[in-house]
Design an enzyme around this catalytic site. Structure first.
Site, PDB file in Angstrom:
ATOM      1  N   GLU A  47     -13.732  -3.377 -13.277  1.00 40.33           N
ATOM      2  CA  GLU A  47     -13.647  -1.927 -13.463  1.00 40.33           C
ATOM      3  C   GLU A  47     -14.489  -1.508 -14.660  1.00 40.33           C
ATOM      4  O   GLU A  47     -14.655  -2.265 -15.624  1.00 40.33           O
ATOM      5  CB  GLU A  47     -12.176  -1.532 -13.703  1.00 40.33           C
ATOM      6  N   ASN A  92      -8.445   3.103 -12.004  1.00 40.75           N
ATOM      7  CA  ASN A  92      -8.351   4.510 -12.372  1.00 40.75           C
ATOM      8  C   ASN A  92      -9.727   5.147 -12.531  1.00 40.75           C
ATOM      9  O   ASN A  92      -9.903   6.343 -12.280  1.00 40.75           O
ATOM     10  CB  ASN A  92      -7.557   4.651 -13.670  1.00 40.75           C
ATOM     11  N   ASN A 192      -7.712   4.831  -5.249  1.00 41.27           N
ATOM     12  CA  ASN A 192      -6.921   3.947  -6.102  1.00 41.27           C
ATOM     13  C   ASN A 192      -5.660   4.640  -6.617  1.00 41.27           C
ATOM     14  O   ASN A 192      -5.752   5.731  -7.200  1.00 41.27           O
ATOM     15  CB  ASN A 192      -7.765   3.525  -7.317  1.00 41.27           C
ATOM     16  N   GLU A 193      -4.519   4.018  -6.427  1.00 39.85           N
ATOM     17  CA  GLU A 193      -3.243   4.463  -7.019  1.00 39.85           C
ATOM     18  C   GLU A 193      -3.063   5.981  -6.988  1.00 39.85           C
ATOM     19  O   GLU A 193      -2.680   6.595  -7.989  1.00 39.85           O
ATOM     20  CB  GLU A 193      -3.115   3.949  -8.461  1.00 39.85           C
ATOM     21  N   TYR A 265       1.906  -5.313 -11.883  1.00 37.44           N
ATOM     22  CA  TYR A 265       1.697  -5.979 -13.177  1.00 37.44           C
ATOM     23  C   TYR A 265       3.066  -6.362 -13.713  1.00 37.44           C
ATOM     24  O   TYR A 265       4.024  -5.593 -13.574  1.00 37.44           O
ATOM     25  CB  TYR A 265       1.003  -5.033 -14.166  1.00 37.44           C
ATOM     26  N   GLU A 313      -4.479  -5.381  -6.890  1.00 37.43           N
ATOM     27  CA  GLU A 313      -4.383  -5.514  -8.356  1.00 37.43           C
ATOM     28  C   GLU A 313      -3.103  -6.265  -8.657  1.00 37.43           C
ATOM     29  O   GLU A 313      -2.018  -5.829  -8.239  1.00 37.43           O
ATOM     30  CB  GLU A 313      -4.338  -4.150  -9.063  1.00 37.43           C
ATOM     31  N   GLN A 366      -8.223  -8.444 -14.179  1.00 37.07           N
ATOM     32  CA  GLN A 366      -9.588  -8.242 -13.739  1.00 37.07           C
ATOM     33  C   GLN A 366     -10.408  -9.500 -14.057  1.00 37.07           C
ATOM     34  O   GLN A 366      -9.831 -10.490 -14.497  1.00 37.07           O
ATOM     35  CB  GLN A 366     -10.172  -7.015 -14.417  1.00 37.07           C
TER      36      GLN A 366
HETATM   37  O1  AHR Z   1      -6.374  -2.716 -14.004  1.00 32.29           O
HETATM   38  C1  AHR Z   1      -6.086  -1.726 -14.932  1.00 32.29           C
HETATM   39  C2  AHR Z   1      -5.548  -0.450 -14.294  1.00 32.29           C
HETATM   40  O2  AHR Z   1      -4.279  -0.678 -13.780  1.00 32.29           O
HETATM   41  C3  AHR Z   1      -6.330   0.072 -13.118  1.00 32.29           C
HETATM   42  O3  AHR Z   1      -7.384   0.879 -13.490  1.00 32.29           O
HETATM   43  C4  AHR Z   1      -5.318   0.873 -12.380  1.00 32.29           C
HETATM   44  O4  AHR Z   1      -5.570   0.925 -11.009  1.00 32.29           O
HETATM   45  C5  AHR Z   1      -4.002   0.209 -12.734  1.00 32.29           C
HETATM   46  O5  AHR Z   1      -3.060   1.135 -13.151  1.00 32.29           O
END
Ligand code: AHR
Length: 518
Positions: A47, A92, A192-193, A265, A313, A366
């Site tokens: 990213e 994001n 994305n999201e 996450y 992710e 990432q």
């Molecule tokens: O990977 C970091 C961020 O985490 C990404 O930009 C987003 O998609 C997620 O919230």
């Protein structure tokens, strides 16, 4: 010192480990195939955020970079990681990105304020740089469109710019920018999201689905062979209706999409090792719930295109976070990983492998510097602790995931439902006659003696062992010191009895046993 065990373990009680019977057991049957461990389970993500692209992948004029500005040392480390597919440009970032800013002569590209992470975007790395990078690395590109502030027309034109072979205006522009042949980008993310209130252009599920449906239609008219990934839920555990989001998106987009994405996450803020690794249950559950929603959406449409899950992710991320979602200026998400985080890699990958029939893509977030296994400065790089399990599991790509029977001592991480201490996945490579048994021992203190047995085929006593273990759960790496948490590999001669043997999985360890089965 770990407690030695145990073929007579009792039940785990009250959140702490207690002893359970019977002894741990892993029964392997090569006929019980779950599905292919798709090579794209070893995808990654780059990213425009912090030093992932600039200073990570791409550093113009660096002595470590090639003529295109790509850091050669990073590329080599990425190769060692076994990366198969790379998602870009966000994240994001994607929801505010105008791809047209990132093409053409570099010195003429506009510098723009970037509103996802509060930075300035030079646009010196854009579509052609990304696609050339993927080509050099030998990985499949995966582009995420701007479904936040962007337009459907922009998304459609992006596909034409990348994939059109005829003499159209966008293809002509690509040729003028130095690329004659189409790039042939197959994987496209529909945003994305978008379920997250933090996202630029955040939408509710209905509005998102309307946008994504029309974007899918327009993009497929530019290239009908592309595969589309819908933006699934990312917003777990904050009172968000993540099931409702996925249900609506699947119902509305079921005839257009090939994947729905999930993001997760995890962290260990409370510093409780066994609870940290108990998240496997949530991951399994999210996958299974979404699988159910996919089946519901497709029922009655037998000839509709199959839909899979892209876990695009995932990682450990909690230290390098600001006070709010986007207050990240201080840290740039430069998470330094320790030994227990490396074990969490096994936890995630075991879950993906156990659901290999439905999870057909996964992207570690990432690749470099930003919550990443590779960490650079201007002089070089070091490999973080999480690098090693990722690289080892990637060797199982293309294998067949097997549905093994697993019985192990249990614990009650949250005082509730018991969970097995051994977290296991098994894969089979029939050509090489090899079976890989991936075992995470989530017990902090207890070694677990286990009987492994094969139902089919003749097991050889020659067993290869890959083990990641360290006495300090918090051990980390840094520049010039990245050999602290390294796997130990050895060959053993197992004492066979019947078509099996006993093996003790040490406390807080990740082990991969490579068996030969004729
Ligand atoms: O990977 C970091 C961020 O985490 C990404 O930009 C987003 O998609 C997620 O919230």
């Amino acid at each position: 010192m770990p407690t030695k065990t145990l073929f007579a373990l009792g039940l785990l009680a009250g959140g702490a480990l207690a002893l359970a019977a019977p002894a741990a057991r892993i029964k392997i049957d090569t006929d019980r195939v779950i599905g292919e461990v798709h090579p794209h389970l070893f995808g990654n993500f780059a990213e425009h955020l912090g030093r992932c692209i600039y200073g990570g992948i791409f550093e113009e004029n660096s002595p470590l970079a090639d003529a295109s500005g790509f850091r050669k040392d990073v590329m080599e480390a990425a190769r060692g990681l076994g990366v198969t597919l790379l998602r870009w440009p966000g994240g994001n970032f994607a929801s505010g990105y105008n791809w047209k800013d990132g093409i053409g002569p570099r010195d003429q590209r506009p510098v723009r304020p970037e509103h996802a992470w509060g930075d300035l975007e030079s646009n010196r790395f854009g579509t052609d740089e990304f696609l050339l990078y993927c080509e050099r690395l030998g990985v499949e590109p995966y582009i995420c469109i701007n479904a936040g502030l962007g337009s459907i027309e922009d998304a459609r034109n992006w596909v034409e710019y990348c994939n059109e072979s005829r003499d159209t205006a966008w293809a002509r522009l690509r040729r003028r920018n130095g690329r004659d042949r189409p790039w042939g980008v197959k994987y496209w993310g529909l945003g994305n999201e978008i379920d997250g209130p933090w996202q630029l252009g955040h939408k509710n599920a209905e509005d998102y689905s309307k946008f994504a449906l029309e974007a899918a239609k327009a993009m497929r008219r530019a290239d009908e062979s592309i595969k589309l990934i819908a933006s699934g839920s990312s917003n777990f555990g904050r009172g968000a209706d993540w099931i409702g989001w996925n249900r609506t998106v699947l119902e509305r987009l079921r005839t257009e999409i090939d994947y729905i994405s999930l993001h997760t996450y995890i962290g260990n803020r409370e510093n409780n090792f066994e609870r940290f690794l108990a998240v496997s249950r949530d991951i399994d559950e999210r996958i299974e719930v979404v699988e159910g929603l996919i089946r519901a959406a497709r029922s009655g449409l037998p000839s509709a295109r199959p839909i899979h899950i892209a876990f695009d992710e995932w990682n450990v991320w909690y230290r390098a976070r600001g006070g709010s979602e986007f207050d990240t200026g201080r840290t740039r998400l430069e998470e330094i990983y320790n030994f227990e985080d490396a074990l969490a890699m096994g936890m995630f990958l075991n879950s993906f492998i156990r659901h290999a029939h439905i999870v057909k893509m996964a992207n570690l977030a990432q690749l470099v510097n930003v919550i990443a296994p590779i960490f650079t400065n201007r002089e070089g790089l070091f490999l973080q602790t999480i690098y090693f399990p990722l690289a080892e599991y990637a060797r199982q790509r293309g294998n067949l995931a097997l549905d093994a029977l697993v019985q192990s001592p249990e614990y009650k991480p949250d005082g509730g439902r018991p969970l097995g201490c051994l977290d296991v996945s098994v894969t089979h490579n029939p050509q090489a006659r090899q079976v890989f048994v991936n075992v995470l021992n989530k017990s902090e203190k207890m070694d677990i003696a286990t009987r492994l047995a094969c139902v089919e085929g003749k097991l050889s006593s020659a067993v290869e062992v890959w083990e990641l273990n360290h006495p300090d759960l918090k051990a980390t790496h840094t520049f010039g010191k990245d050999r602290v948490v390294r796997p130990r590999e050895r060959k053993i001669n197992a004492a066979l009895s019947g078509n099996g043997f006993e093996y003790t999985f040490p406390a807080h360890s990740l082990t991969i046993l490579r068996l030969t089965v004729d």
